[in-house]
Design a protein around this motif. Structure first.
Motif, mmCIF file in Angstrom:
data_model
loop_
_atom_site.group_PDB
_atom_site.id
_atom_site.type_symbol
_atom_site.label_atom_id
_atom_site.label_comp_id
_atom_site.label_asym_id
_atom_site.label_seq_id
_atom_site.Cartn_x
_atom_site.Cartn_y
_atom_site.Cartn_z
ATOM 1 N N ALA A 1 -7.028 24.233 -50.116
ATOM 2 C CA ALA A 1 -7.874 24.250 -48.923
ATOM 3 C C ALA A 1 -8.280 22.820 -48.592
ATOM 4 C CB ALA A 1 -9.106 25.113 -49.175
ATOM 5 N N PHE A 2 -8.289 22.483 -47.327
ATOM 6 C CA PHE A 2 -8.512 21.103 -46.896
ATOM 7 C C PHE A 2 -9.781 20.492 -47.503
ATOM 8 C CE2 PHE A 2 -10.588 18.270 -43.767
ATOM 9 C CZ PHE A 2 -9.716 17.195 -43.874
ATOM 10 N N THR A 3 -10.877 21.220 -47.468
ATOM 11 C CA THR A 3 -12.142 20.652 -47.953
ATOM 12 C C THR A 3 -12.186 20.496 -49.472
ATOM 13 O OG1 THR A 3 -13.136 22.870 -47.945
ATOM 14 C CG2 THR A 3 -13.485 21.475 -45.984
ATOM 15 N N SER A 4 -11.228 21.076 -50.166
ATOM 16 C CA SER A 4 -11.204 20.955 -51.627
ATOM 17 C C SER A 4 -10.409 19.744 -52.098
ATOM 18 C CB SER A 4 -10.598 22.222 -52.244
ATOM 19 O OG SER A 4 -9.193 22.282 -52.005
ATOM 20 N N THR B 1 -9.715 16.058 -52.696
ATOM 21 C CA THR B 1 -10.472 14.816 -52.811
ATOM 22 C C THR B 1 -9.626 13.624 -52.388
ATOM 23 O OG1 THR B 1 -9.776 14.434 -55.087
ATOM 24 C CG2 THR B 1 -11.745 15.801 -54.761
ATOM 25 N N ASP B 2 -10.292 12.498 -52.202
ATOM 26 C CA ASP B 2 -9.575 11.260 -51.888
ATOM 27 C C ASP B 2 -8.574 10.920 -52.984
ATOM 28 O OD1 ASP B 2 -11.017 11.025 -49.585
ATOM 29 O OD2 ASP B 2 -12.112 9.213 -50.165
ATOM 30 N N TRP C 1 -5.492 13.075 -52.539
ATOM 31 C CA TRP C 1 -4.728 12.576 -51.390
ATOM 32 C C TRP C 1 -3.941 11.319 -51.775
ATOM 33 C CZ3 TRP C 1 -3.303 14.736 -47.041
ATOM 34 C CH2 TRP C 1 -4.092 15.720 -46.448
#
Length: 260
Positions: A100-103, A105-106, A109
């Motif tokens: 999920a996108f909000t899960s 972290t930088d 990524w």
């Protein structure tokens, strides 16, 4: 069609298993000197033993984490010392990481981009001058179909792979005047180590063949692809037979993707 790569030197990242191993095996059997890059020395040694019986050229391995720039430069120097040059570069290293996108972290990524995008950028940059000098080169970026048709929950993989698709087109344009052909291959559902691991993680007692058959229900061709089928396309793109093919992105997916 007899696809020959005699006299060429090919580097395959993520080459110790799965699609990378299949590509390395196919190219070696077609006459190329092949270098497999992967992180695990033991895995590389095992892969080499699998490739050598059918190889018509030399087989070399280099243990390297391609997501780390300093390791990559050292590995490339090792390749040049062993085989003198790189004619064919297959950027295959990568894992499918989604959430999920909000899960995300930088750090996640960055790790995904380092492995799937920056490794390809750095290796292409290292190989480029020699390819320009010889006026012959092949770069094949192994992506997935989500690069063209991303779904919800498919980041970060779909995003880094989409960037790889853009990189392919940029390099194809810059390489064309120098005889460097750059293409992308998009993985659909192919029987590989990642699916073996996912099957093991389910722990529901379902046989692996049944697991694959369940996945195949979504594929118009009615079955999961084989690593050898994928490797055949990569080998063709690396050969002189594909001398007028550049800047393309080819789905190897049994028509699973809604985007050509």
């Amino acid at each position: 069609m007899d696809v020959r790569l005699d006299g060429r030197v090919a580097v395959v990242t993520g080459g110790s298993k799965g699609l990378g191993l299949a590509i390395a095996t196919r190219m070696a059997a077609s006459g190329a000197d092949v270098v497999m890059l992967a992180r695990n020395p033991d895995g590389l040694a095992a892969a080499r033993r699998l490739v050598e019986p059918t190889a018509r050229g030399r087989v070399h391995t280099v243990a390297c984490d391609v997501s780390r720039a300093e390791e990559l430069e050292g590995a490339y120097d090792d390749v040049l010392q062993a085989l003198g040059r790189v004619d064919i570069l297959v950027n295959n290293a990568g894992v499918s990481q989604t959430g999920a996108f909000t899960s995300i972290t930088d750090a996640v990524w960055q790790a995904d981009l380092d492995l799937k995008l920056f490794a390809a950028i750095r290796l292409a940059r290292l190989a480029w001058p020699g390819m320009v000098e010889r006026r012959w080169g092949r770069i094949i970026n192994v992506l997935n179909t989500a690069a063209k048709a991303p779904k919800a929950g498919s980041a970060p993989t779909s995003v880094s792979r989409a960037a790889g698709l853009a990189l392919t087109k940029v390099l194809a344009g810059e390489g064309a005047p120098h005889g460097i052909l750059v293409n992308a291959l998009h993985v659909g559902l192919i029987d590989s180590d990642q699916w073996v691991r996912r099957h093991a993680d389910t722990d529901d007692g379902q046989p692996y063949a049944a697991f694959l058959a369940e996945m195949a229900r979504s594929i118009p061709l009615g079955r999961v692809g084989t690593p050898q089928e994928f490797a055949n396309v990569a080998c063709f793109l690396a050969s002189d037979l594909a001398g007028y093919v550049t800047g393309t992105s080819i789905n190897v997916d049994g028509n699973l993707s809604p985007v050509t």
